[in-house]
Design an enzyme around this catalytic site. Structure first.
Site, PDB file in Angstrom:
ATOM      1  N   LYS A 206      69.305  58.482  18.476  1.00  0.00           N
ATOM      2  CA  LYS A 206      68.495  59.370  17.643  1.00  0.00           C
ATOM      3  C   LYS A 206      67.867  60.493  18.457  1.00  0.00           C
ATOM      4  O   LYS A 206      67.951  61.665  18.109  1.00  0.00           O
ATOM      5  CB  LYS A 206      67.424  58.545  16.936  1.00  0.00           C
ATOM      6  CG  LYS A 206      66.601  59.302  15.908  1.00  0.00           C
ATOM      7  CD  LYS A 206      65.703  58.334  15.160  1.00  0.00           C
ATOM      8  CE  LYS A 206      64.913  59.017  14.071  1.00  0.00           C
ATOM      9  NZ  LYS A 206      64.071  58.069  13.311  1.00  0.00           N
ATOM     10  N   GLU A 212      69.133  52.596  27.505  1.00  0.00           N
ATOM     11  CA  GLU A 212      70.386  51.835  27.595  1.00  0.00           C
ATOM     12  C   GLU A 212      71.583  52.677  27.182  1.00  0.00           C
ATOM     13  O   GLU A 212      72.634  52.650  27.829  1.00  0.00           O
ATOM     14  CB  GLU A 212      70.297  50.578  26.707  1.00  0.00           C
ATOM     15  CG  GLU A 212      69.180  49.616  27.074  1.00  0.00           C
ATOM     16  CD  GLU A 212      67.901  49.874  26.291  1.00  0.00           C
ATOM     17  OE1 GLU A 212      67.116  48.923  26.138  1.00  0.00           O
ATOM     18  OE2 GLU A 212      67.680  51.027  25.845  1.00  0.00           O
ATOM     19  N   GLY A 267      66.294  53.647  12.644  1.00  0.00           N
ATOM     20  CA  GLY A 267      67.529  53.194  13.288  1.00  0.00           C
ATOM     21  C   GLY A 267      68.242  52.099  12.540  1.00  0.00           C
ATOM     22  O   GLY A 267      69.466  52.145  12.346  1.00  0.00           O
ATOM     23  N   ARG A 268      67.506  51.104  12.074  1.00  0.00           N
ATOM     24  CA  ARG A 268      68.142  49.967  11.398  1.00  0.00           C
ATOM     25  C   ARG A 268      68.560  50.308   9.968  1.00  0.00           C
ATOM     26  O   ARG A 268      69.171  49.479   9.291  1.00  0.00           O
ATOM     27  CB  ARG A 268      67.210  48.761  11.431  1.00  0.00           C
ATOM     28  CG  ARG A 268      65.828  49.000  10.849  1.00  0.00           C
ATOM     29  CD  ARG A 268      64.870  47.884  11.238  1.00  0.00           C
ATOM     30  NE  ARG A 268      63.502  48.115  10.809  1.00  0.00           N
ATOM     31  CZ  ARG A 268      62.631  48.863  11.482  1.00  0.00           C
ATOM     32  NH1 ARG A 268      62.985  49.479  12.593  1.00  0.00           N
ATOM     33  NH2 ARG A 268      61.384  49.003  11.049  1.00  0.00           N
ATOM     34  N   GLU A 353      62.756  43.257  12.742  1.00  0.00           N
ATOM     35  CA  GLU A 353      62.162  44.480  13.267  1.00  0.00           C
ATOM     36  C   GLU A 353      61.315  45.169  12.199  1.00  0.00           C
ATOM     37  O   GLU A 353      60.347  45.860  12.514  1.00  0.00           O
ATOM     38  CB  GLU A 353      63.252  45.422  13.770  1.00  0.00           C
ATOM     39  CG  GLU A 353      62.721  46.535  14.674  1.00  0.00           C
ATOM     40  CD  GLU A 353      63.819  47.257  15.437  1.00  0.00           C
ATOM     41  OE1 GLU A 353      64.209  46.763  16.513  1.00  0.00           O
ATOM     42  OE2 GLU A 353      64.295  48.300  14.948  1.00  0.00           O
ATOM     43  N   HIS A 384      79.731  22.520  11.720  1.00  0.00           N
ATOM     44  CA  HIS A 384      79.981  21.671  12.892  1.00  0.00           C
ATOM     45  C   HIS A 384      79.086  22.053  14.055  1.00  0.00           C
ATOM     46  O   HIS A 384      79.371  21.693  15.198  1.00  0.00           O
ATOM     47  CB  HIS A 384      81.459  21.769  13.282  1.00  0.00           C
ATOM     48  CG  HIS A 384      82.378  21.312  12.201  1.00  0.00           C
ATOM     49  ND1 HIS A 384      82.770  19.993  12.067  1.00  0.00           N
ATOM     50  CD2 HIS A 384      82.950  21.983  11.172  1.00  0.00           C
ATOM     51  CE1 HIS A 384      83.568  19.884  11.005  1.00  0.00           C
ATOM     52  NE2 HIS A 384      83.688  21.080  10.449  1.00  0.00           N
ATOM     53  N   LYS A 495      60.090  49.455  25.783  1.00  0.00           N
ATOM     54  CA  LYS A 495      60.740  50.643  26.362  1.00  0.00           C
ATOM     55  C   LYS A 495      59.814  51.343  27.352  1.00  0.00           C
ATOM     56  O   LYS A 495      60.246  51.779  28.429  1.00  0.00           O
ATOM     57  CB  LYS A 495      61.118  51.621  25.243  1.00  0.00           C
ATOM     58  CG  LYS A 495      62.290  51.180  24.380  1.00  0.00           C
ATOM     59  CD  LYS A 495      62.587  52.253  23.340  1.00  0.00           C
ATOM     60  CE  LYS A 495      63.757  51.869  22.454  1.00  0.00           C
ATOM     61  NZ  LYS A 495      64.051  52.910  21.447  1.00  0.00           N
TER      62      LYS A 495
END
Length: 550
Positions: A206, A212, A267-268, A353, A384, A495
């Site tokens: 953004k 990262e 962002g999400r 978030e 399982h 951050k």
């Protein structure tokens, strides 16, 4: 000031929790043979069965009353109209505008944003069609074969999940890779099998400042320059989805290949924007539009359906019943469809978030639980792995089962087995294995709640509706809890401290706690002075807006 836990409706729900504590879900069906019909509904290609919950008619009425007495009607209207509802960041929240298929305007600060959205859609269309047709060429004149999306969080999870879910729609000559982890082995593993002359990188960030993502992007850039072209060739192999056009151009990306989105896109919630560029490249622009259309259909349902027939509202209220009155700490997402194997991780970020907050919109501490821990895995693998705990353990975990009804041609027997396994598990969680008054210590107690969400088929449109459904569910819960679902100060804190540690790694400072200082000492010993000086020079170069070729 209004206090949620002191409201009459909240206290009524607390009393109902005590009164219904010993209710058995299966007894609700005995008392009302029409319960399934009454507690299921369809929206487009999605069908929801919410009848297998420990929710009596009276409880449901009170939950609906809780929604009615909340600010839901007002906040929902404000969100869709572009008012500022992200109060801590002073922003509107308009991911819904990104998939608006109407001809009407949406205003932000008196400006209609729909023309800009339409313009970006057209940019995505042109670019995706050029790449998919082979018209877009790399520096050597060859067509693109591999697309690498570099992002993290919402810039990775949304497009990654959608591309994998819609794999059968993928262009047959394109392969897609998603790099998110700052661990160098992630990008190294992706790059080692690629031909730089045939690889396109999408840098999805953004602000074009996410640590990262930038580190991975710079590594990809160095790899490209070391193995193939010159600086001038970067423009043929790197594009960006970012609000920071200037920084993207300084990286070497051509201005016309910076795909814009806006500060009011979280962002999400960004897969509907240019962050969804990998989706358009994979399934085609028409498929991407179908994804938006499915979400838009759910938006209209959320806006227009009465609460008692409103799928996101009902899912949100049932979740509140378990989180705030039944003591559930977690919520399991179990898709019985291998194509949806990334869905639990995507919904985990969306929910945790958004609603992982402990203060309300007035910055006052809340005295009730908010967002649950969201987790899950595909069925039948989960059967399982962790289902044993859900059947007989001491944890109380509501479950969302999700599946598509249409099988892949030639694999009908597999799909039949998959669906029957899912239905059997939902039944077993409700019924248990104990019969009558038999006291078998090894029996499953049952009375474990679940919802079942069925897609007619896993198509772009139905996937869009499914994701929008969960977005609105999270929003409704945030409104009722009176929290801001659209900021993430915890993420920002991490951050900031990471940046401070990185800047001062070569200093012996007392500004950090003794544990952090001790661990930093071990890092210094491992890297050595020469490496630390090199890293310091890189950071200084980056801060000056310069790129140094290594």
């Amino acid at each position: 000031m209004f206090q949620l836990t002191r409201s009459v409706t909240w206290q009524s729900l607390q009393r109902l929790r005590e009164e219904t504590a010993n209710d058995r879900i299966r007894d609700y069906f005995t008392a009302d043979p029409d319960r399934f019909d009454k507690m299921s509904l369809r929206v487009g290609g999605l069908f929801l069965d919410y009848s297998k919950h420990q929710v009596s008619d009276e409880v449901l009425d009170k939950l609906l009353e809780l929604a009615e007495h909340s600010a839901l009607v007002q906040r929902r209207a404000q969100m869709f109209s572009g008012d500022i509802i992200n109060v801590t960041e002073d922003r509107p929240v308009l991911h819904t505008a990104l998939r608006d298929m109407s001809d009407g305007p949406v205003y932000v600060d008196g400006k209609d944003v729909m023309p800009e959205i339409q313009q970006t859609r057209e940019q995505i269309r042109r670019f995706s069609e050029e790449v998919r047709s082979g018209e877009w060429k790399g520096y050597s004149g060859e067509r693109i074969k591999d697309v690498v999306n570099i992002g993290i969080g919402g810039s990775d999870l949304g497009p990654n999940m959608a591309c994998r879910a819609l794999l059968k729609y993928r262009h047959p000559e394109l392969r897609f890779h998603f790099v998110s982890n700052v661990d160098g082995t992630h990008i190294q593993k992706v790059l080692q099998n690629l031909d730089p002359a045939k690889t396109l990188f999408i840098v999805s960030t953004k602000t074009f400042s996410t640590q990262e993502t930038l580190l991975n992007a710079k590594t990809a850039r160095r790899w490209f320059l070391d193995h193939a072209g010159e600086d001038a060739d970067i423009g043929a192999h790197f594009v960006a989805a970012s609000t920071n056009r200037k920084a993207a151009m300084e990286f070497g990306i051509r201005e016309e290949n910076v795909f814009e989105f806006w500060a009011w896109v979280g962002g999400r919630y960004s897969m509907w924007s240019s962050i969804g560029l990998p989706i358009a490249l994979s399934i085609g622009f028409d498929g991407f539009i179908e994804l938006l259309e499915g979400a838009y259909e759910m938006d209209r349902h959320f806006l227009e359906a009465p609460d008692r027939e409103n799928m996101p509202v009902l899912m949100a209220l049932i979740g509140i019943w378990y989180i705030n009155f039944q003591g559930a700490e977690t919520h399991a997402i179990v898709p019985y469809d291998q194509a949806l194997h990334q869905l639990p991780a995507f919904l985990q970020q969306l929910d945790m978030e958004s609603n992982g907050k402990s203060v309300d919109i007035f910055s006052q501490p809340v005295d009730y639980k908010t967002g649950p821990i969201v987790w899950g895995q595909t069925g039948s693998n989960g059967q399982h792995a962790f289902f044993q705990l859900l059947h007989q353990g001491t944890r109380y975990v509501p479950i969302d089962f999700i599946a598509s009804l249409k099988p892949e041609p030639g694999f009908e027997d597999h799909h039949f087995a998959l669906l029957t396994n899912m239905l059997a598990q939902a039944n077993a969680f409700m019924e248990g294995s104990q019969k009558g008054s038999q006291l078998d210590p090894y029996s499953c107690p049952g009375n474990r709640p679940s919802s079942t969400l069925l897609l007619d088929e896993l198509t772009p449109k139905n996937l869009g509706a499914l994701i929008a459904l969960y977005e609105h569910k999270v929003f409704v819960q945030g409104v009722i809890w009176n929290i801001n679902s659209f900021d993430q100060w915890g993420v920002q804190l991490g951050k900031r401290i990471a940046g401070e540690i990185s800047e001062r790694i070569d200093e012996r400072t007392q500004d950090f706690d003794a544990s952090t200082q001790g661990l930093l000492g071990l890092v210094r010993q491992h890297f050595g002075k020469t490496t630390l000086k090199t890293e310091t020079r890189k950071r200084q170069s980056d801060k000056g807006g310069k790129e140094t070729r290594q």
